[in-house]
Design an enzyme around this catalytic site. Sequence first.
Site, PDB file in Angstrom:
ATOM      1  N   HIS A 102       0.848  -1.201   0.000  1.00 21.39           N
ATOM      2  CA  HIS A 102       0.000   0.000   0.000  1.00 21.39           C
ATOM      3  C   HIS A 102       0.875   1.238   0.000  1.00 21.39           C
ATOM      4  O   HIS A 102       2.018   1.202   0.449  1.00 21.39           O
ATOM      5  CB  HIS A 102      -0.922   0.014   1.226  1.00 21.39           C
ATOM      6  CG  HIS A 102      -0.209  -0.247   2.501  1.00 21.39           C
ATOM      7  ND1 HIS A 102       0.098  -1.528   2.929  1.00 21.39           N
ATOM      8  CD2 HIS A 102       0.306   0.591   3.431  1.00 21.39           C
ATOM      9  CE1 HIS A 102       0.765  -1.451   4.062  1.00 21.39           C
ATOM     10  NE2 HIS A 102       0.903  -0.172   4.393  1.00 21.39           N
ATOM     11  N   HIS A 104       0.972   5.220   1.400  1.00 20.12           N
ATOM     12  CA  HIS A 104       0.377   6.189   2.327  1.00 20.12           C
ATOM     13  C   HIS A 104       0.357   7.571   1.669  1.00 20.12           C
ATOM     14  O   HIS A 104       1.356   7.988   1.071  1.00 20.12           O
ATOM     15  CB  HIS A 104       1.227   6.322   3.592  1.00 20.12           C
ATOM     16  CG  HIS A 104       1.320   5.069   4.418  1.00 20.12           C
ATOM     17  ND1 HIS A 104       0.507   4.828   5.499  1.00 20.12           N
ATOM     18  CD2 HIS A 104       2.142   3.992   4.318  1.00 20.12           C
ATOM     19  CE1 HIS A 104       0.836   3.667   6.041  1.00 20.12           C
ATOM     20  NE2 HIS A 104       1.823   3.132   5.345  1.00 20.12           N
TER      21      HIS A 104
HETATM   22  P1  AMP Z   1       2.226  -0.102   7.161  1.00 17.03           P
HETATM   23  O1  AMP Z   1       2.815  -0.062   8.534  1.00 17.03           O
HETATM   24  O2  AMP Z   1       2.961   0.703   6.135  1.00 17.03           O
HETATM   25  O3  AMP Z   1       2.024  -1.537   6.771  1.00 17.03           O
HETATM   26  O4  AMP Z   1       0.820   0.592   7.270  1.00 17.03           O
HETATM   27  C1  AMP Z   1      -0.381  -0.064   7.532  1.00 17.03           C
HETATM   28  C2  AMP Z   1      -1.395   1.017   7.752  1.00 17.03           C
HETATM   29  O5  AMP Z   1      -2.669   0.422   7.707  1.00 17.03           O
HETATM   30  C3  AMP Z   1      -1.262   1.719   9.110  1.00 17.03           C
HETATM   31  O6  AMP Z   1      -1.134   3.116   8.890  1.00 17.03           O
HETATM   32  C4  AMP Z   1      -2.559   1.352   9.818  1.00 17.03           C
HETATM   33  O7  AMP Z   1      -3.045   2.419  10.599  1.00 17.03           O
HETATM   34  C5  AMP Z   1      -3.483   1.038   8.669  1.00 17.03           C
HETATM   35  N1  AMP Z   1      -4.562   0.107   8.923  1.00 17.03           N
HETATM   36  C6  AMP Z   1      -4.525  -1.045   9.647  1.00 17.03           C
HETATM   37  N2  AMP Z   1      -5.735  -1.665   9.614  1.00 17.03           N
HETATM   38  C7  AMP Z   1      -6.527  -0.892   8.825  1.00 17.03           C
HETATM   39  C8  AMP Z   1      -7.879  -0.985   8.401  1.00 17.03           C
HETATM   40  N3  AMP Z   1      -8.674  -2.001   8.769  1.00 17.03           N
HETATM   41  N4  AMP Z   1      -8.383  -0.014   7.601  1.00 17.03           N
HETATM   42  C9  AMP Z   1      -7.605   1.037   7.229  1.00 17.03           C
HETATM   43  N5  AMP Z   1      -6.325   1.183   7.610  1.00 17.03           N
HETATM   44  C10 AMP Z   1      -5.791   0.242   8.388  1.00 17.03           C
END
Ligand code: AMP
Length: 139
Positions: A102, A104
């Site tokens: 993903h 950000h």
């Molecule tokens: P990363 O650490 O780059 O893998 O980021 C994962 C992101 O996903 C974090 O910023 C979390 O806050 C976000 N996240 C986790 N679960 C969900 C969810 N169910 N819906 C939307 N965002 C999420």
Amino acid sequence: MAYDQDNIFAKILRGDAPCFKVYEDDMTLSFMDVMPQAEGHTLVIPKFPAENLFDLDPEYAAAMAKTVQRVAPAVKKAFDVPGILIAQLNGSAAGQTVFHIHTHIIPRTNGIDLKLHAREMADFKELEKHAEKIKALIA
Ligand code: AMP
């Protein structure tokens, strides 16, 4: 590590978990981060089962970049910020916590620090409003 079909973003893509959607096309989905590091923190994911950039089909990498280019200006406008941080983490050592690739999109303002990563759950009513605001500004 093999791709985990039960990671939360895979569930969102299958419709098995909810999200506050801002944009969707054939190859990507964009929705609000539920633990935002700044108001308006949005994510873009490809509809492809890859943990990180190195596993991702290049066509989906391009599609993800294209969607980021489309969604980020709407986030910038919606939250009236001077800067946008675009980030993409690969591997737990880099801070990755969800193992479906993903990007950000994080609004930045001079003098305002980011909140801690993936720590504090936002108010869902607020996230719903933010998603609507961004959606309305996507060209
Ligand atoms: P990363 O650490 O780059 O893998 O980021 C994962 C992101 O996903 C974090 O910023 C979390 O806050 C976000 N996240 C986790 N679960 C969900 C969810 N169910 N819906 C939307 N965002 C999420």
